[in-house]
Enzyme design. Structure first.
Site, PDB file in Angstrom:
ATOM      1  N   GLU A  80       0.853  -1.188   0.000  1.00  0.00           N
ATOM      2  CA  GLU A  80       0.000   0.000   0.000  1.00  0.00           C
ATOM      3  C   GLU A  80       0.897   1.249   0.000  1.00  0.00           C
ATOM      4  OE1 GLU A  80      -2.068   0.519   3.708  1.00  0.00           O
ATOM      5  OE2 GLU A  80      -3.641   1.739   2.817  1.00  0.00           O
ATOM      6  N   LYS A 179     -10.220   0.647  -1.001  1.00  0.00           N
ATOM      7  CA  LYS A 179     -10.129   0.375   0.435  1.00  0.00           C
ATOM      8  C   LYS A 179     -11.334   0.943   1.180  1.00  0.00           C
ATOM      9  CE  LYS A 179      -6.911   1.135   4.315  1.00  0.00           C
ATOM     10  NZ  LYS A 179      -5.687   1.885   4.707  1.00  0.00           N
ATOM     11  N   CYS A 211      -4.698  -3.375   4.161  1.00  0.00           N
ATOM     12  CA  CYS A 211      -4.285  -2.905   5.488  1.00  0.00           C
ATOM     13  C   CYS A 211      -5.372  -3.039   6.560  1.00  0.00           C
ATOM     14  CB  CYS A 211      -3.762  -1.469   5.389  1.00  0.00           C
ATOM     15  SG  CYS A 211      -2.635  -1.039   6.735  1.00  0.00           S
TER      16      CYS A 211
END
Ligand SMILES: *[C@@H]1O[C@H](CO)[C@@H](O)[C@H](O)[C@H]1NC(C)=O
Ligand SMILES: *[C@@H]1O[C@H](CO)[C@@H](O)[C@H](O)[C@H]1NC(C)=O
Ligand SMILES: *[C@@H]1O[C@H](CO)[C@@H](O)[C@H](O)[C@H]1NC(C)=O
Ligand SMILES: *[C@@H]1O[C@H](CO)[C@@H](O)[C@H](O)[C@H]1NC(C)=O
Ligand SMILES: *[C@@H]1O[C@H](CO)[C@@H](O)[C@H](O)[C@H]1NC(C)=O
Ligand SMILES: *[C@@H]1O[C@H](CO)[C@@H](O)[C@H](O)[C@H]1NC(C)=O
Ligand SMILES: *[C@@H]1O[C@H](CO)[C@@H](O)[C@H](O)[C@H]1NC(C)=O
Ligand SMILES: *[C@@H]1O[C@H](CO)[C@@H](O)[C@H](O)[C@H]1NC(C)=O
Ligand SMILES: *[C@@H]1O[C@H](CO)[C@@H](O)[C@H](O)[C@H]1NC(C)=O
Length: 514
Positions: A80, A179, A211
């Site tokens: 990321e 995300k 994440c």
């Protein structure tokens, strides 16, 4: 981890036999990237300067991708924020963004670079995949124009998303994921709803998220439980937090708890505690990297089962509470005391002797620990701890945690504080708890922040035990549970997309009152 009920098992077999040329194993790569950061600025760069920085980062990724391909890797995951870092406002990130189309457009940017406007990053990533005949997973920024008819449209006329893209070995865009669970990222918007993104390969079905998403039910758990992916590709920029949430520790535990392969690529940035990448299988970590000493990136490569659920090594299904609720509980310790891990108030009890059976409880969660330390008891203090409640300052995620950890010093007020070295080995240990959730992730972290592959296992009755001789010196053992259905409903006025609902309801009520 409700494994292979019979119908699902048949469905798997059917899917696999249908796939011509399907492979039993594959070679995976992840790259921990020491990102070159932009200089701090409040004035947005020009698009050309943003491109120069991103190209510098891709130059490094290009080398990793070609190295991986030379070692026969079929897929590589990069982290990321790997092209531009993280410290941005909505305005300063803007020159880095490209409009990324829905993969259904069937597009090979490398062959048709102008089809969707100015998309140099997408073109370069696609060419890297194509030229090296390897799947490439990368994280870039997406911008989506919107207008005044959409009341949630941001003032600059664009939604801005933290986005993963996947190019197949021909360079075709095969997946795009926005995300959902942002973590202090004012530069990006939360998509309207969590996206469930998968892609098929000859080496299994993949799911993708980013994440902080890993701590929540959507989309991560749904990809595994309902869409039955074999492997997860996971770009992350993860700041390690001892004792329970270092990257290698939690990501490897998630692979075991969910029963899937996880290909986790982290940023390498030592001053922010960002390091820790790995390739994790459901039975054991295959390879991992943790380095707080150098500023260097690192390529990791390992072979994995393409369909782990039908592999002989696949662990049997676990009921996390069976042992703990059926045994006659050990006497609850009288010398229980309160302490903190980060902001969470745990109940702790000390491991006084070098052998024992202990129980410590908090609310409905009772944690049991049976152990025998190797040799004489060292001048090190360990505690058994229990936590059941909403975690942290935000108090949104409900955690249930049973843990055994080394205290920083022999002063009990330091239990739960970060500690990196230990010398106490356990001849035997068994940790279990009366969990109310089926989502429990078993963690074992040993001295100097290492994993301990091949040295522990989870029994089907929910006990985390050592195997193959005495343990390495233990920093943390944990059964880390997430009880999603007890999560607090997020403050619905908090995110931009829901702001309107918050405004509209009071207005609506006003009308009724009138
Ligand atoms: C940051 O600024 C320094 C000094 O002006 C310059 O040498 C360097 O190249 C800049 N870095 C980036 C990533 O633009
Ligand atoms: C890919 O290969 C083509 C021709 O082989 C070359 O022109 C191009 O520069 C390469 N692109 C990348 C990103 O390596
Ligand atoms: C993957 O393949 C399965 C059947 O083999 C199909 O049902 C599914 O739609 C495919 N998914 C994608 C993302 O192509
Ligand atoms: C990094 O970790 C150490 C020890 O775990 C901690 O003391 C420090 O505050 C962390 N640094 C950052 C930037 O979070
Ligand atoms: C796990 O075991 C407990 C205790 O025997 C039982 O009450 C519970 O239903 C089991 N859970 C599942 C999912 O089988
Ligand atoms: C254990 O935890 C509960 C809930 O946080 C708390 O009320 C209780 O006082 C704790 N017990 C001890 C001995 O600290
Ligand atoms: C702990 O429990 C086990 C079995 O329940 C028993 O064999 C053992 O003696 C106990 N150990 C101690 C130190 O009480
Ligand atoms: C333990 O640490 C606390 C907090 O720093 C301190 O107040 C206390 O005196 C210490 N106890 C001992 C026995 O050193
Ligand atoms: C047993 O542990 C040793 C290290 O102590 C390790 O090298 C070995 O691979 C382990 N064996 C198995 C079968 O996991």
């Amino acid at each position: 981890m409700a494994v292979s009920s019979f119908p699902t098992f048949v469905a798997f077999l059917a899917q696999i036999t249908l796939q011509v040329g399907a492979l039993d194993t594959f070679i995976a790569a992840v790259y921990e990237h020491a990102v070159i950061l932009p200089n701090k600025t409040e004035i947005p760069l020009s698009q050309d300067d943003a491109l120069i920085l991103m190209n510098k980062n891709i130059d490094i990724l290009e080398n990793a991708i070609s190295q991986a391909a030379k070692q026969d890797a079929q897929i590589i995951v990069t982290p990321e924020d790997a092209l531009y870092g993280w410290k941005f406002t909505r305005e300063t990130i803007f020159p880095y963004l490209e409009d990324i189309p829905d993969p259904r457009v069937n597009w090979i940017p490398c062959q048709d670079p102008r089809r969707f406007g100015h998309t140099p990053m997408q073109t370069r990533l696609s060419c890297l995949a194509k030229n090296n005949s390897i799947y490439v997973v990368a994280n870039i920024g997406d911008k989506k124009p919107c207008n005044y008819r959409d009341s949630a449209c941001p003032p600059n006329g664009y939604y801005q998303y933290n986005t993963n893209v996947v190019y197949d070995a021909e360079g075709k865009l095969v997946a795009r994921y926005h995300k959902y669970h942002l973590y202090s990222e004012p530069q990006f918007d939360v998509p309207e709803k969590p996206e469930l993104v998968t892609f098929n390969t000859t080496f299994g079905k993949f799911g993708i998220f980013t994440c902080f998403d890993i701590l929540f039910h959507e989309p991560s758990v749904t990809l595994v439980k309902d869409l039955h992916v074999d492997s997860i590709v996971f770009p992350t920029a993860w700041m390690n937090v001892l004792p329970l949430l270092t990257a290698i520790e939690f990501h490897s535990a998630w692979a075991v708890g969910m029963g899937v392969n996880v290909l986790a690529a982290n940023i390498h940035h030592v001053s922010l505690n960002m390091t820790g990448s790995g390739i994790y299988a459901p039975d054991s970590p295959k390879v991992y990297h943790y380095d707080m000493e150098t500023e260097l990136g690192k390529l990791l490569i390992s072979k994995l089962d393409a369909h782990p659920r039908i592999s002989p090594a696949y662990p049997a299904a676990v009921n996390w509470s069976v042992y703990a609720v059926t045994i006659k509980p050990f006497p609850v310790q009288k010398n229980t005391f309160g302490g903190f891990i980060s902001r969470d108030a745990f109940n702790f009890t000390e491991l006084f002797e070098n052998t024992g059976n202990l129980t410590v409880c908090q609310k409905d969660l009772c944690c049991h620990f049976s152990y025998r330390m190797l040799g004489e008891k060292k001048d090190e203090v360990y505690v058994l701890g229990a936590f059941s409640g909403l975690h942290g300052r935000r108090r949104r995620e409900y955690w249930q945690v049973c843990t055994v950890l080394k205290c920083k010093t022999t002063n009990l007020t330091t239990c739960g504080k970060p500690v990196e070295t230990a010398s106490t080995r356990f001849e035997t240990f068994s940790l279990s708890g009366t969990f109310g959730t089926e989502y429990v992730f078993p963690e074992v972290l040993v001295t100097k922040i290492h994993l301990s592959p091949g040295k522990f296992e989870v029994l089907t009755d929910g006990r985390l035990v050592n195997k193959n001789g005495s343990s390495e010196p233990i920093l943390t053992l944990a059964l880390f549970g997430r009880w999603f259905t007890k999560d607090a409903v997020p403050n619905s006025c908090g995110t931009s997309n829901l702001a309107m609902t918050c405004l509209l309801i009071p207005i609506f009520l006003m009308f009724i009152a009138l």
